[in-house]
Every structure is written in structure tokens, then in C-alpha cells.
Design a protein around this motif. Sequence first.
Motif, PDB file in Angstrom:
ATOM      1  N   ARG A 149       0.829  -1.200   0.000  1.00  0.00           N
ATOM      2  CA  ARG A 149       0.000   0.000   0.000  1.00  0.00           C
ATOM      3  C   ARG A 149       0.863   1.248   0.000  1.00  0.00           C
ATOM      4  O   ARG A 149       2.002   1.231   0.481  1.00  0.00           O
ATOM      5  CB  ARG A 149      -0.885   0.038   1.258  1.00  0.00           C
ATOM      6  N   PRO A 150       0.318   2.353  -0.495  1.00  0.00           N
ATOM      7  CA  PRO A 150       1.058   3.617  -0.427  1.00  0.00           C
ATOM      8  C   PRO A 150       1.443   3.941   1.021  1.00  0.00           C
ATOM      9  O   PRO A 150       0.693   3.640   1.954  1.00  0.00           O
ATOM     10  CB  PRO A 150       0.063   4.639  -0.968  1.00  0.00           C
ATOM     11  N   GLY A 151       2.607   4.538   1.167  1.00  0.00           N
ATOM     12  CA  GLY A 151       3.088   4.904   2.506  1.00  0.00           C
ATOM     13  C   GLY A 151       3.890   3.806   3.163  1.00  0.00           C
ATOM     14  O   GLY A 151       4.217   3.890   4.326  1.00  0.00           O
ATOM     15  N   ALA A 152       4.216   2.758   2.428  1.00  0.00           N
ATOM     16  CA  ALA A 152       4.887   1.600   3.014  1.00  0.00           C
ATOM     17  C   ALA A 152       6.365   1.793   3.366  1.00  0.00           C
ATOM     18  O   ALA A 152       6.857   1.084   4.217  1.00  0.00           O
ATOM     19  CB  ALA A 152       4.742   0.396   2.100  1.00  0.00           C
ATOM     20  N   PRO A 153       7.126   2.716   2.736  1.00  0.00           N
ATOM     21  CA  PRO A 153       8.543   2.789   3.094  1.00  0.00           C
ATOM     22  C   PRO A 153       8.734   2.950   4.609  1.00  0.00           C
ATOM     23  O   PRO A 153       8.049   3.746   5.250  1.00  0.00           O
ATOM     24  CB  PRO A 153       9.036   4.017   2.339  1.00  0.00           C
ATOM     25  N   GLY A 154       9.623   2.136   5.145  1.00  0.00           N
ATOM     26  CA  GLY A 154       9.891   2.182   6.575  1.00  0.00           C
ATOM     27  C   GLY A 154       9.001   1.264   7.384  1.00  0.00           C
ATOM     28  O   GLY A 154       9.235   1.062   8.572  1.00  0.00           O
TER      29      GLY A 154
END
Length: 182
Positions: A149-154
Amino acid sequence: MSSPIEVIEADITALAVDAIVNAANETLLGGGGVDGAIHRAAGPQLLAACRALPQVKPGVRCPTSEARLTPGFALPARWVIHTVGPVWDGGYEGEDELLAACYRNAFALAHTHGIGSIAFPAISCGVFRFPPQRAVPIAVAAAHNWLARPGAPGRRVLFCCHDAAMAQRYRSALATGPEGAD
């Protein structure tokens, strides 16, 4: 670079992550297994916070497949996401979908509250008797979906296992990739 999904053998109550997931019962007032261990480690404030959650029907604060959020109190984790997995009844009562909904709802709370690292036990695989060979691919697929999903980095997902056999099930499911986990 390490994988955003890890499998560990550890005590979930000792993990310094944003949230740990409690495989709870519908009352949210503690119990055995992971649930009891989390309540003991978090201290009496967790029980008070759970009691303060509204009942949706007498004695039920969190129906099967839903999730609720409380602070972690004395735990190293900031939050506890409580979810109630299905009791295994042969697979004819929608248990797979109910278990998948546990993960989706836990991840939805994590997203809403900006939780980046989350540790899961093997929901429903203890006293609720869900077969691990069915439960693990459901859990792995849900983790892959959340990370996509979008926002997944980290973001980071830990599958916290109580023994080597369960840890190996997760590692095998992860090795097959998300397409093998559906």
C-alpha cells in the motif's frame, strides 16, 4: 538492506516495536497464552484500558475478526492492537476469511495511527486450533498486501513465533513469495 518482513523466535512482550498484536478473546480482559502474557507484561493499566472500551454486546468489546487499539503501558511497544481470531470449526464457518480480516483490521489500525513496525503472534493457532498450515499463508499474504500500500517505506512486520517449527512455517511461506501466500 533487510526485508520489511522478519520471522523471529522471541517473547512478543519484549519487542521494542511500535505495536504488538494481541491474539485476544472477545472480552479483551485477558486470558491465557499470548493474551495473558501481554496483560501481565503491560501491567494493570492495560486491563483498565480494555475495560474502558465500549461493549458492542454484553461481554463483547471486540467481535471476532475486528481489532481495537490500546496503549502498551509497561510494554516496550507503544501500542497493543487487540484482535480476536476465529475458533477453528473444520473450515466450514468462514474461518479463513475471518482470520484474514483480523490481519486486515490490525493493519488498518496501524495505518490510521501511523504505526510503522508491528509484531504478530500466530493468531488463532493456539487454543483456537486454527491449523498453522492454513493460517501462516493468510498472515503472510496480509503482510505483503499492507507493505504494497502507499506509505509503506519504513514499515516493518515481524512474525513472532513461540517455537522453531512455527518460525520455519513462516520462513517457508515467505520464501514462496506473495503469490504463494494467497
